[in-house]
Design a protein around this motif. Sequence first.
Motif, PDB file in Angstrom:
ATOM      1  N   VAL A  25       0.846  -1.189   0.000  1.00  0.00           N
ATOM      2  CA  VAL A  25       0.000   0.000   0.000  1.00  0.00           C
ATOM      3  C   VAL A  25       0.886   1.246   0.000  1.00  0.00           C
ATOM      4  O   VAL A  25       2.087   1.178   0.234  1.00  0.00           O
ATOM      5  N   GLY A  26       0.228   2.387  -0.260  1.00  0.00           N
ATOM      6  CA  GLY A  26       0.953   3.644  -0.284  1.00  0.00           C
ATOM      7  C   GLY A  26       0.248   4.624  -1.191  1.00  0.00           C
ATOM      8  O   GLY A  26      -0.589   4.238  -2.005  1.00  0.00           O
ATOM      9  N   SER A  39       3.882   6.706  -5.295  1.00  0.00           N
ATOM     10  CA  SER A  39       4.913   6.310  -4.326  1.00  0.00           C
ATOM     11  C   SER A  39       5.854   5.242  -4.861  1.00  0.00           C
ATOM     12  O   SER A  39       6.873   4.946  -4.233  1.00  0.00           O
ATOM     13  N   LYS A  72       4.592   2.030  -6.098  1.00  0.00           N
ATOM     14  CA  LYS A  72       4.049   0.676  -5.929  1.00  0.00           C
ATOM     15  C   LYS A  72       4.049  -0.103  -7.238  1.00  0.00           C
ATOM     16  O   LYS A  72       4.534  -1.248  -7.293  1.00  0.00           O
ATOM     17  N   HIS A 129      -5.101  -0.057  -3.217  1.00  0.00           N
ATOM     18  CA  HIS A 129      -5.603   1.022  -2.368  1.00  0.00           C
ATOM     19  C   HIS A 129      -6.746   0.499  -1.490  1.00  0.00           C
ATOM     20  O   HIS A 129      -7.291   1.242  -0.671  1.00  0.00           O
ATOM     21  N   ALA A 138      -5.824  -5.179   2.499  1.00  0.00           N
ATOM     22  CA  ALA A 138      -4.752  -5.048   3.483  1.00  0.00           C
ATOM     23  C   ALA A 138      -5.131  -5.744   4.787  1.00  0.00           C
ATOM     24  O   ALA A 138      -4.320  -6.453   5.392  1.00  0.00           O
ATOM     25  N   TRP A 166       2.878  -4.208   3.413  1.00  0.00           N
ATOM     26  CA  TRP A 166       4.064  -3.389   3.216  1.00  0.00           C
ATOM     27  C   TRP A 166       3.619  -1.999   2.778  1.00  0.00           C
ATOM     28  O   TRP A 166       2.738  -1.875   1.929  1.00  0.00           O
ATOM     29  N   ARG A 167       4.236  -0.963   3.335  1.00  0.00           N
ATOM     30  CA  ARG A 167       3.867   0.402   2.964  1.00  0.00           C
ATOM     31  C   ARG A 167       5.046   1.106   2.305  1.00  0.00           C
ATOM     32  O   ARG A 167       6.155   1.115   2.847  1.00  0.00           O
ATOM     33  N   LYS A 215       6.503   4.666   1.036  1.00  0.00           N
ATOM     34  CA  LYS A 215       6.382   6.108   1.223  1.00  0.00           C
ATOM     35  C   LYS A 215       7.725   6.744   0.915  1.00  0.00           C
ATOM     36  O   LYS A 215       8.761   6.308   1.429  1.00  0.00           O
TER      37      LYS A 215
END
Length: 221
Positions: free
Chosen positions: A37-38, A42, A44, A198, A203, A210-211, A213
């Motif tokens: 996610v992110g 970012s 992904k 998203h 999630a 995993w994020r 950023k």
Amino acid sequence: MAKLELENIFYRYKGADKDVLRDINCIFEGGKLNAIVGPSGSGKTTLLSIMAGLDEPTQGKISIDGNDLKDMDLDEYRRDNVSMIFQAFQLFPLLTALENVSFPMEYKGIPKEEAREKGKMVLDSLGIDGDKLSRYPSNLSGGEQQRVAIGRTLATGAKVILADEPTGNLDDENSERIIDILKQLAHQQDFCIIIVTHDMEIAEESDHVWRIKDGTIEMIK
């Protein structure tokens, strides 16, 4: 079980003055459902493309089951080791549901009739049967098209599934069904599944989250 490992991955677009991915270190293993996610932009999808062997990192190492991708034929890697599911399904519009699933097996040299029988079994397990087998994608619902896309992925024999927003075009009911299918593939058949999303429901249902950023990644679950 399959294991995909990323070590010190950096990636920079041509002509850019900074890295979009910086020092990415992850291990993804069979039997687990992973969500990445992110925020938009970012990195992904770029990371997913690198894992699929569609882009090469500027720096770092990717290995599958201990084998460095740099030492592998990338066409064979994409054919035998990883398979992708897309938000827009990416089915062949002029092939029926069954033909879409049979095609990857025929491409690998499996006789047509054998590929069709295996294709029917795969689609039946996903709730696509009867006259739906002979329908073209345009005559299937969004949820049905995504299940055919998953069936095509399974037909490749790859044990690593990379999914880019697989529920992005689906309603809540169909999204839940796709999530359940992906969980079953991971937990019951030991697939290594990595989803860029998203959708926070994915999630929540995932084993690991995993994020990304600012180009870096961390496990938050």
